[in-house]
Design a protein around this motif. Sequence first.
Motif, PDB file in Angstrom:
ATOM      1  N   GLY A 210       0.810  -1.215   0.000  1.00  0.00           N
ATOM      2  CA  GLY A 210       0.000   0.000   0.000  1.00  0.00           C
ATOM      3  C   GLY A 210       0.837   1.255   0.000  1.00  0.00           C
ATOM      4  N   CYS A 211       1.842   1.309   0.870  1.00  0.00           N
ATOM      5  CA  CYS A 211       2.575   2.568   1.040  1.00  0.00           C
ATOM      6  C   CYS A 211       4.076   2.380   1.048  1.00  0.00           C
ATOM      7  CB  CYS A 211       2.152   3.230   2.358  1.00  0.00           C
ATOM      8  SG  CYS A 211       2.648   2.282   3.823  1.00  0.00           S
ATOM      9  N   SER A 212       4.538   1.164   1.316  1.00  0.00           N
ATOM     10  CA  SER A 212       5.979   0.911   1.467  1.00  0.00           C
ATOM     11  C   SER A 212       6.622   1.859   2.463  1.00  0.00           C
ATOM     12  CB  SER A 212       6.697   1.020   0.121  1.00  0.00           C
ATOM     13  OG  SER A 212       6.718  -0.232  -0.493  1.00  0.00           O
TER      14      SER A 212
ATOM     15  N   CYS B  58       0.413   1.782   6.377  1.00  0.00           N
ATOM     16  CA  CYS B  58      -0.946   1.346   6.051  1.00  0.00           C
ATOM     17  C   CYS B  58      -1.280  -0.053   6.543  1.00  0.00           C
ATOM     18  CB  CYS B  58      -1.181   1.437   4.548  1.00  0.00           C
ATOM     19  SG  CYS B  58      -0.335   0.137   3.610  1.00  0.00           S
ATOM     20  N   GLY B  59      -0.282  -0.897   6.769  1.00  0.00           N
ATOM     21  CA  GLY B  59      -0.548  -2.235   7.285  1.00  0.00           C
ATOM     22  C   GLY B  59      -1.015  -3.246   6.252  1.00  0.00           C
TER      23      GLY B  59
ATOM     24  N   CYS C 213       0.651  -4.722   4.143  1.00  0.00           N
ATOM     25  CA  CYS C 213       1.720  -5.713   3.943  1.00  0.00           C
ATOM     26  C   CYS C 213       1.951  -6.571   5.186  1.00  0.00           C
ATOM     27  CB  CYS C 213       3.012  -4.976   3.609  1.00  0.00           C
ATOM     28  SG  CYS C 213       3.605  -3.995   5.020  1.00  0.00           S
TER      29      CYS C 213
ATOM     30  N   CYS D 150       6.974  -4.542   4.543  1.00  0.00           N
ATOM     31  CA  CYS D 150       7.711  -3.539   3.757  1.00  0.00           C
ATOM     32  C   CYS D 150       8.841  -2.932   4.566  1.00  0.00           C
ATOM     33  CB  CYS D 150       6.776  -2.435   3.262  1.00  0.00           C
ATOM     34  SG  CYS D 150       6.139  -1.350   4.564  1.00  0.00           S
TER      35      CYS D 150
HETATM   36  S1  FES Z   1       2.883  -1.345   2.522  1.00  0.00           S
HETATM   37 FE1  FES Z   1       1.950   0.074   3.859  1.00  0.00          FE
HETATM   38  S2  FES Z   1       2.730  -0.579   5.769  1.00  0.00           S
HETATM   39 FE2  FES Z   1       3.816  -1.820   4.390  1.00  0.00          FE
END
Ligand code: FES
Lengths: 300, 155
Positions: B41-43, B47-48, B50, B62
């Motif tokens: 989601g955000c790397s 966002c959680g 992953c 991530c």
């Molecule tokens: S991709 Fe969003 S927390 Fe890891």
Amino acid sequence: MQEAHPNLPEFQYIKPKTLAEASEFLAAHGDEARPLLGGTDIFVRLRDGIWKDRYLVDVKGLDGTSNIAFDPSVGLVIGAAVTMNQVATFSAVKEHYPALGEAANQVAGYQLRNRATVVGNICNASPAGDTIGACILLKGSLNVHGTEGTRQEPLETFFKGPGKSALKAGDVVTSLHLPIPQKGTVGKYLKLGRNKASDLSIIGLTVVGFPDADTSSGYRMKLALASVAPIPLVVDEVEQILSDEVITEESIAKAAQAAMDACTPIDDVRASARYRKAMVKNLSQKALTEIWEKLEGKSK
Amino acid sequence: MTDHKITITVNGEIERLRVGSNLTLLKMLREELALTGTKNGCSAGECGACTVMMNGEPVNSCMVLAVECDGAEIVTVEGLADKDALAPVQEAFTHPGAVQCGFCTPGFLISSKALLERNPDPSEEEIREALVGNLCRCTGYTKIVEAVQEAAKMS
Ligand code: FES
Ligand SMILES: Cc1cc2nc3c(=O)[nH]c(=O)nc-3n(C[C@H](O)[C@H](O)[C@H](O)COP(=O)(O)OP(=O)(O)OC[C@H]3O[C@@H](n4cnc5c(N)ncnc54)[C@H](O)[C@@H]3O)c2cc1C
Ligand code: FES
């Protein structure tokens, strides 16, 4: 809009077998290498291109970094690799160092706290670090392994500016030591953020208090602030006022005003300086009152 | 860049891989092992999406390097069901409204399962607290909290 950064830039992961090896490598590579714990600060900065390290030196698992232990004659020793969740759930932390436990529990979300460490929070030397205030007020010091052997760095004098600390190239912090707190110590961490999961504090406020027969008030109360100055800020005036004057609503209001006057926040994406100052006063009043009531046994 | 040899257990299967230093656990799962249930989601740890289990605890994949997982045991959303039988959390998330676009769901399932393992009977507040690190842009969270409550009753 800033793009997401799915890829980490290239670097080399180094896993030394001993502290000596780690310090030697870090010293030899100066600006190009840094110690790695949870990586929760490092990976964000590498992805954003703010840091450009060629080497990450994983210090998890090295001597003295893995354990958390409490000894009634020594105090609390938190290994560098011990995570926020391990600290927050450790029974001696809840019992004797509640301000630290509360602060550790308010960092990000649960899964990030399984990687993020208290020692990483300190070494990162961000003025926003949630756990730093408690560690300073509880007289913490870092055990450091460097190229010239081991030494201790008291946190009181550790922070030199945003991201700047007393650490030198080659230094590896192995653990954090918190001495036995004064008898009857109570503590509180209050955090104001935009959201809970992923935000640094707009302000963070740590209060620690204990009975003290040497003060006029019968108590000693200390207050530290995050995110309102270039380094974590301990407001000495608060301790002074609440030691010298009988503790009442008025003296607490005066101390809260002193906290507000002591801070020098900036405007940034998270909040304006004016808002931060106003909230420092409000939250100081709230936290000091709560600690006072706890000390007087009016609440638990 | 130097490759590292790692051995890692993913959903019960032992995998031996050569990974570069900067490969994240997230990318390894999705791109080397084709386990695309885990989402990016955000790397950035925010966002959680992953979230996976690493040695029994949820982590943001991530924010973990593949090389750091040498010897570790990983469970992804693909490993939750027992063959065709859905795990109770999965069953409960079929509850109307808990899954909408579904992008956040794998992460929520892992976080919820981890919560129920450490606290089999959580209060609503404890559920919300445990899921603070998982963001959902569709549901408004109410239906997700209800699904976790339902899963708690089922298990
Ligand atoms: S991709 Fe969003 S927390 Fe890891
Ligand atoms: C989504 C998200 C949310 C966050 N929310 C919060 C929050 O609410 N509050 C908060 O305070 N922080 C927050 N952070 C920042 C970060 O998680 C914390 O500062 C964390 O405690 C850092 O610990 P770490 O083990 O991950 O450190 P790392 O990233 O591994 O290291 C941090 C710094 O310390 C140095 N270092 C690490 N170990 C050592 C050592 N042994 N000796 C010497 N130097 C060392 C590193 O080289 C680096 O410069 C957040 C980060 C993310 C990604
Ligand atoms: S269901 Fe769409 S993000 Fe959660």
